[in-house]
Write an enzyme that holds these catalytic residues in place. Sequence first.
Site, mmCIF file in Angstrom:
data_model
loop_
_atom_site.group_PDB
_atom_site.id
_atom_site.type_symbol
_atom_site.label_atom_id
_atom_site.label_comp_id
_atom_site.label_asym_id
_atom_site.label_seq_id
_atom_site.Cartn_x
_atom_site.Cartn_y
_atom_site.Cartn_z
ATOM 1 N N CYS A 25 -97.938 -18.817 -44.760
ATOM 2 C CA CYS A 25 -97.875 -18.680 -46.259
ATOM 3 C C CYS A 25 -98.318 -17.203 -46.497
ATOM 4 C CB CYS A 25 -98.651 -19.606 -46.954
ATOM 5 S SG CYS A 25 -99.029 -19.231 -48.593
ATOM 6 N N GLN A 64 -99.941 -30.965 -44.139
ATOM 7 C CA GLN A 64 -100.162 -29.719 -44.061
ATOM 8 C C GLN A 64 -101.757 -29.006 -44.511
ATOM 9 O OE1 GLN A 64 -98.333 -26.006 -45.553
ATOM 10 N NE2 GLN A 64 -97.705 -25.542 -43.641
HETATM 11 C C1 LIG Z 1 -91.303 -22.369 -52.922
HETATM 12 C C2 LIG Z 1 -91.965 -22.101 -51.544
HETATM 13 C C3 LIG Z 1 -92.891 -22.610 -51.097
HETATM 14 C C4 LIG Z 1 -93.525 -22.678 -49.731
HETATM 15 N N1 LIG Z 1 -94.579 -23.162 -49.504
HETATM 16 C C5 LIG Z 1 -95.285 -23.211 -48.314
HETATM 17 C C6 LIG Z 1 -96.291 -23.998 -48.091
HETATM 18 O O1 LIG Z 1 -96.982 -24.699 -48.683
HETATM 19 N N2 LIG Z 1 -96.673 -23.973 -46.509
HETATM 20 C C7 LIG Z 1 -96.037 -23.372 -45.765
HETATM 21 O O2 LIG Z 1 -96.243 -23.298 -44.541
HETATM 22 N N3 LIG Z 1 -94.890 -22.364 -45.981
HETATM 23 C C8 LIG Z 1 -94.474 -22.472 -47.277
HETATM 24 N N4 LIG Z 1 -93.352 -21.870 -47.681
HETATM 25 C C9 LIG Z 1 -92.468 -21.395 -46.428
HETATM 26 C C10 LIG Z 1 -91.392 -21.894 -45.975
HETATM 27 O O3 LIG Z 1 -91.847 -23.414 -45.299
HETATM 28 C C11 LIG Z 1 -90.415 -21.401 -44.990
HETATM 29 O O4 LIG Z 1 -91.198 -21.107 -43.944
HETATM 30 C C12 LIG Z 1 -89.784 -20.184 -45.707
HETATM 31 O O5 LIG Z 1 -89.140 -20.588 -46.772
HETATM 32 C C13 LIG Z 1 -88.705 -19.507 -44.711
HETATM 33 O O6 LIG Z 1 -87.529 -20.734 -44.551
HETATM 34 P P1 LIG Z 1 -86.187 -20.872 -45.339
HETATM 35 O O7 LIG Z 1 -85.611 -19.431 -44.935
HETATM 36 O O8 LIG Z 1 -85.438 -21.710 -44.476
HETATM 37 O O9 LIG Z 1 -86.444 -21.198 -46.778
HETATM 38 C C14 LIG Z 1 -92.913 -21.937 -49.018
HETATM 39 C C15 LIG Z 1 -91.501 -21.412 -49.165
HETATM 40 C C16 LIG Z 1 -91.028 -21.239 -50.523
HETATM 41 C C17 LIG Z 1 -89.904 -20.840 -50.644
#
Ligand SMILES: Cc1cc2nc3c(=O)[nH]c(=O)nc-3n(C[C@H](O)[C@H](O)[C@H](O)COP(=O)(O)O)c2cc1C
Length: 329
Positions: free
Chosen positions: A100, A70
Amino acid sequence: MRIGPYVLPSAVVLAPMAGVTDRPFRILCRRLGAGLAASEMLTADTRLWTTSKSRHRMNHEGEPEPRVVQLAGAEPAALAEAARLNVALGAQIIDLNMGCPAKKVCGKLCGSALLTDEPLVARILEAVVNAVDVPVTLKIRTGWDREHRNGVSIARRAERCGIAALAVHGRTREDFYAGEAEYHTIRDIKASVRIPVFANGDIDGGKKAREVLDFTGADGVMVGRASHGAPWIFRAVNAHLQAGIATPALLRADLRDIILAHLDSVYRFYGEETGVRIARKHLGWYCGLLLGEPAAVRRDLMGAPNTAAQFAQALKHFDDWVGEAALAA
Ligand SMILES: Cc1cc2nc3c(=O)[nH]c(=O)nc-3n(C[C@H](O)[C@H](O)[C@H](O)COP(=O)(O)O)c2cc1C
């Protein structure tokens, strides 16, 4: 589920998470049933690739195919060059981060803030798709705020630009992580494009995954935070989605062995100093979910000063936990 030439073994994939989805965690989640596992985001600014953090993020040795890298950035030419370089290093899918919530990196719009500038989004997508001969995927939010849910428009542009698959987090950038994810916009996006769509946001098990797939019509689901301390969630979700396929429940002893192997792989990947710190985070999650966080146990696990002491504490406490179940049986 297919992305370019790759047929995924499962429609449940691991969400990219900076600080979490490092190589050991990706390999673990793939082994436990994740259909795909993208790397933590890597900046498109190649000047930063010499840092230890970036070098670890670019290491894919032993990772199952297809390897997904990514990228995060805002400059079409820089992202295109970063994509080219990562393909040369073995990336088989390039994923672009427009999901993000950080507003700026190095003074430039990035992540989901890019959704405010659709022509720039299109320039980025075209530049990266034209730069590499591997599939390029895109991760977005539903829009930048609730009044501007332009996910459908972005998705259509993405499809026209040659993006191979989309992942959509059901929140806007302004929502950050607050409230509950909404799946209406994901359903609208899925109805507007022909490329595969992964629904993302608050999916915490097989039942929710089924509901979200049924509601949105999405091709797959992406799981993020629910995998913290529970990489076996992919196995459980697959079992639920593929009803009829018998999947024996994991025993406490199996979970203990997974955790210990995870710790070992973290130590090998990062070495002593960083290894103990990174493992602490995962141990905190495992401990919270499985051991119920008794204060003394937590102190033992969190306070261990080096990898040997940390591993010994983990072995002791998870062995005790396995033993408790055997006594109760
Ligand atoms: C600790 C953390 C780091 C994340 N880093 C990224 C990232 O590097 N790239 C990205 O596209 N999304 C990132 N996200 C977003 C997640 O990919 C995801 O879209 C978001 O957590 C919602 O999904 P969930 O409810 O299943 O956690 C991050 C989320 C968290 C909690």
